[in-house]
Design an enzyme around this catalytic site. Structure first.
Site, PDB file in Angstrom:
ATOM      1  N   LYS A 179       0.842  -1.197   0.000  1.00  0.00           N
ATOM      2  CA  LYS A 179       0.000   0.000   0.000  1.00  0.00           C
ATOM      3  C   LYS A 179       0.872   1.240   0.000  1.00  0.00           C
ATOM      4  CE  LYS A 179      -2.153   2.835   3.019  1.00  0.00           C
ATOM      5  NZ  LYS A 179      -2.192   4.018   2.154  1.00  0.00           N
ATOM      6  N   GLU A 254       9.540   1.670  10.805  1.00  0.00           N
ATOM      7  CA  GLU A 254      10.508   2.756  10.562  1.00  0.00           C
ATOM      8  C   GLU A 254       9.738   4.056  10.738  1.00  0.00           C
ATOM      9  OE1 GLU A 254      13.720   2.501   9.886  1.00  0.00           O
ATOM     10  OE2 GLU A 254      13.752   0.327   9.769  1.00  0.00           O
ATOM     11  N   CYS A 288      12.961  11.564   7.370  1.00  0.00           N
ATOM     12  CA  CYS A 288      12.799  11.038   8.736  1.00  0.00           C
ATOM     13  C   CYS A 288      14.018  11.321   9.592  1.00  0.00           C
ATOM     14  CB  CYS A 288      12.542   9.543   8.673  1.00  0.00           C
ATOM     15  SG  CYS A 288      13.764   8.683   7.673  1.00  0.00           S
TER      16      CYS A 288
HETATM   17  P1  NAD Z   1       1.845   8.505   7.822  1.00  0.00           P
HETATM   18  O1  NAD Z   1       2.127   7.721   9.057  1.00  0.00           O
HETATM   19  O2  NAD Z   1       0.786   9.527   7.871  1.00  0.00           O
HETATM   20  O3  NAD Z   1       1.468   7.518   6.615  1.00  0.00           O
HETATM   21  C1  NAD Z   1       2.319   6.476   6.202  1.00  0.00           C
HETATM   22  C2  NAD Z   1       1.485   5.398   5.507  1.00  0.00           C
HETATM   23  O4  NAD Z   1       0.614   4.806   6.465  1.00  0.00           O
HETATM   24  C3  NAD Z   1       0.601   5.909   4.375  1.00  0.00           C
HETATM   25  O5  NAD Z   1       0.584   4.957   3.342  1.00  0.00           O
HETATM   26  C4  NAD Z   1      -0.755   6.006   5.055  1.00  0.00           C
HETATM   27  O6  NAD Z   1      -1.841   5.910   4.141  1.00  0.00           O
HETATM   28  C5  NAD Z   1      -0.719   4.789   5.962  1.00  0.00           C
HETATM   29  N1  NAD Z   1      -1.643   4.824   7.113  1.00  0.00           N
HETATM   30  C6  NAD Z   1      -2.231   5.897   7.689  1.00  0.00           C
HETATM   31  N2  NAD Z   1      -3.028   5.489   8.719  1.00  0.00           N
HETATM   32  C7  NAD Z   1      -2.920   4.140   8.789  1.00  0.00           C
HETATM   33  C8  NAD Z   1      -3.482   3.145   9.646  1.00  0.00           C
HETATM   34  N3  NAD Z   1      -4.298   3.452  10.638  1.00  0.00           N
HETATM   35  N4  NAD Z   1      -3.139   1.846   9.444  1.00  0.00           N
HETATM   36  C9  NAD Z   1      -2.262   1.486   8.473  1.00  0.00           C
HETATM   37  N5  NAD Z   1      -1.723   2.404   7.615  1.00  0.00           N
HETATM   38  C10 NAD Z   1      -2.031   3.710   7.775  1.00  0.00           C
HETATM   39  O7  NAD Z   1       3.258   9.136   7.390  1.00  0.00           O
HETATM   40  P2  NAD Z   1       3.557  10.113   6.161  1.00  0.00           P
HETATM   41  O8  NAD Z   1       2.998  11.461   6.500  1.00  0.00           O
HETATM   42  O9  NAD Z   1       3.180   9.469   4.881  1.00  0.00           O
HETATM   43  O10 NAD Z   1       5.167  10.162   6.200  1.00  0.00           O
HETATM   44  C11 NAD Z   1       5.883  10.953   7.079  1.00  0.00           C
HETATM   45  C12 NAD Z   1       6.362  10.168   8.287  1.00  0.00           C
HETATM   46  O11 NAD Z   1       7.120   9.027   7.858  1.00  0.00           O
HETATM   47  C13 NAD Z   1       7.306  10.965   9.157  1.00  0.00           C
HETATM   48  O12 NAD Z   1       6.971  10.778  10.509  1.00  0.00           O
HETATM   49  C14 NAD Z   1       8.674  10.367   8.855  1.00  0.00           C
HETATM   50  O13 NAD Z   1       9.627  10.518   9.880  1.00  0.00           O
HETATM   51  C15 NAD Z   1       8.321   8.939   8.619  1.00  0.00           C
HETATM   52  N6  NAD Z   1       9.395   8.267   7.862  1.00  0.00           N
HETATM   53  C16 NAD Z   1      10.253   7.432   8.528  1.00  0.00           C
HETATM   54  C17 NAD Z   1      11.312   6.828   7.851  1.00  0.00           C
HETATM   55  C18 NAD Z   1      12.301   5.940   8.570  1.00  0.00           C
HETATM   56  O14 NAD Z   1      13.127   5.325   7.902  1.00  0.00           O
HETATM   57  N7  NAD Z   1      12.267   5.844   9.879  1.00  0.00           N
HETATM   58  C19 NAD Z   1      11.468   7.064   6.481  1.00  0.00           C
HETATM   59  C20 NAD Z   1      10.564   7.910   5.830  1.00  0.00           C
HETATM   60  C21 NAD Z   1       9.526   8.508   6.536  1.00  0.00           C
END
Ligand code: NAD
Length: 493
Positions: A179, A254, A288
């Site tokens: 997804k 992550e 991130c």
């Molecule tokens: P997000 O958590 O809002 O969404 C990430 C994904 O999760 C999307 O595909 C979203 O549709 C899905 N999602 C949302 N609610 C969900 C649920 N209840 N159950 C399952 N899936 C769900 O994050 P974002 O805004 O897309 O990305 C930014 C975040 O990602 C930041 O916090 C960043 O630090 C983190 N990030 C971490 C890393 C790492 O390697 N640690 C790398 C990239 C981004």
């Protein structure tokens, strides 16, 4: 306008509901594609196909030899490389990042697939000499694929984060349901076109687009999913952790960060400024591991901030296709969230050294652009110091002793990454050992390599991606013991 479909059990399909969602170019605000808006039932169909392929197909992907899986992955990497330019352009249109950064992402994605194609053929498992009263025995371990893996990704590195999961999951012999983020579905859907034309059997790789609360939730809760690998915010990671408890899924998370960048007075000052720029303004700060908390020795603070300000103010901002220093943020909503953090920081007494506002000059008026922002005069509990902002915003704190620097660096609920700049090697090593984070840099900021593991401590996650460790996350360990003298029992009899 392009229409993007889900890919389930070897077929490109509309969502069962018939609904679509719009994909927007953040540089222009224009709708550039519409994508099938899957729901829980679409996810269930994809999970059923992945389950059948993993458990019931005697000729399924996991039965392919490691050599065969590796060869297929190498062909996929070659195909991605051939389409390098069009993948990068799509990524820039969808995410906003400068084209040269998108090209770098495609190159990394190709390299990651090749790495895991090789890793699939590497030896694994250990043997143990376990002779005891039972008689002469030998124990050993083998690594097996986990099963049906749900892979959920964010919008900041859409293709790269996808490949970072898909390549090791497939190399290990799993089946997958993927997804993507609804903000950026284009490049991974295009990558599935390559997968769909490969020799991977139908039902092994499935793509279901849709919202987190429906598709994402189904993937985390469904009892037939054996593992969830998620990259995204800590808040959503926590809800996935809870939702996965039903059948005790294997889990990789992550999550977010608020990483410290510690700069001592004996560091190469110009070098530290350049790396600090990369640390916080690369990819619009939507990283991130962004070095969003600069912790600088008091004696050089003014000099350091002056130089950083000069560099930040000179950054070019514009549509990513024109290769500026910085593109737009992902959406209007997100831009407003970032601006809100700046406003709150100000209200709590912080000083805005530069930036802090939406950039609307010329063509930029239509998109979601922001000036690079430096915030000074902050306390440890200032909103901008405590929260992951995920935009081009950095705070400046000062220290006078090594211990104070370490305490400040560790004063966070996150533990993803961090850096130290100093010319004293022993001190550099002492400090990186004291900081509670999964990735630390010395005299550089942000480089990541497929050869080396990546992942966080504390609320930044659990498990590791990249490297051989990243492959092993997608495996279970089976311990096998063999009686070397069949029929005989030792003292037990
Ligand atoms: P997000 O958590 O809002 O969404 C990430 C994904 O999760 C999307 O595909 C979203 O549709 C899905 N999602 C949302 N609610 C969900 C649920 N209840 N159950 C399952 N899936 C769900 O994050 P974002 O805004 O897309 O990305 C930014 C975040 O990602 C930041 O916090 C960043 O630090 C983190 N990030 C971490 C890393 C790492 O390697 N640690 C790398 C990239 C981004």
């Amino acid at each position: 306008m392009e229409t993007i479909l889900n890919y389930i059990d070897g077929k490109w399909t509309n969502a069962l509901s018939g609904d679509y969602f719009n994909v927007i170019n953040p540089a222009t605000g224009e709708v550039v594609a519409k994508a099938a808006k899957g729901g829980r039932d679409d996810a269930k169909m994809a999970i059923a196909a992945a389950k059948r392929e993993f458990y019931n197909n005697p000729n399924g992907w996991r039965r392919f030899s490691a050599v065969k899986r590796s060869e297929i992955l190498l062909k996929i990497a070659d195909e991605l490389e051939k389409q390098r330019d069009s993948f990068a352009l799509i990524e820039t249109i969808d995410n906003g990042k400068p084209l040269r950064e998108a090209l770098g992402d495609v190159d990394d994605a190709v390299s990651y697939i090749r790495y895991y194609a090789g890793a699939a053929r590497m030896p694994s498992g250990v043997s143990y000499d376990v002779n005891d009263g039972f008689g002469q025995m030998q124990s050993f371990t083998i690594k097996e694929p986990v099963g049906v893996c749900a892979l959920i990704t964010p919008w900041n590195y859409p293709l790269l984060m996808g490949v970072q999961k898909i390549a090791p999951a497939l190399a290990a012999g799993n089946t997958i349901v993927f997804k993507s983020s609804s903000e950026t579905p284009m490049s991974t859907a295009k990558f599935f076109e390559i997968l769909s034309k490969s020799e991977i059997p139908d039902g092994t790789v499935n793509l279901v687009m849709g919202s987190g609360s429906t598709v994402g939730n189904e993937l985390s809760e469904n009892e037939y999913v054996d593992m969830v690998s998620f990259t995204g915010s800590t808040e959503v990671g926590q809800s996935i952790y809870r939702a996965s408890a039903g059948n005790i899924k294997k889990i990789g998370l992550e999550l977010g960060g608020k990483s410290p960048n510690v700069i001592f007075a004996d560091a190469d000052l110009d070098g530290a400024v350049e790396w600090a720029m990369v640390g916080v303004f690369f990819n619009q700060g939507e990283v991130c591991s962004a070095g969003s908390r600069i912790i600088v020795e008091k004696s050089i603070k003014d000099k350091f901030v002056d130089k950083l300000k000069q560099r930040a103010e000179n950054m070019t901002i514009g549509n990513g296709v024109e290769n500026p220093d910085m593109g737009p943020l992902i959406s209007e909503n997100h831009l407003n969230k970032v601006l809100d953090f700046v406003e709150k920081a100000k209200n709590e007494g912080a000083n805005i050294v530069c930036g802090g506002y939406r950039y609307t000059e010329g063509e930029c008026a239509k998109g979601y652009f922001m000036k690079p922002t430096i915030i000074d005069n902050v306390t440890r509990d200032n909103t901008a110091v405590k929260n992951e902002i995920f935009g081009p915003v950095v705070t400046i704190q000062t220290f006078e002793t090594e211990k104070e620097a370490v305490d400040m660096a560790n004063d966070t609920e996150f533990g993803l990454a961090g850096a130290v700049f100093t010319s004293d090697g022993a001190r550099a090593f002492r400090v990186v050992k004291e900081i509670r984070a999964g990735v630390m840099w010395i005299n550089c900021y942000n480089p990541a390599f497929v050869e080396a593991p990546w992942g966080g401590y504390k609320k930044s996650g659990t498990g590791r991606e990249l490297s051989f460790e990243g492959l092993e996350e997608y495996t279970e360990t089976k311990q096998i013991t063999m009686n070397l003298n069949p029929g005989k029992l030792g003292w037990y009899k």
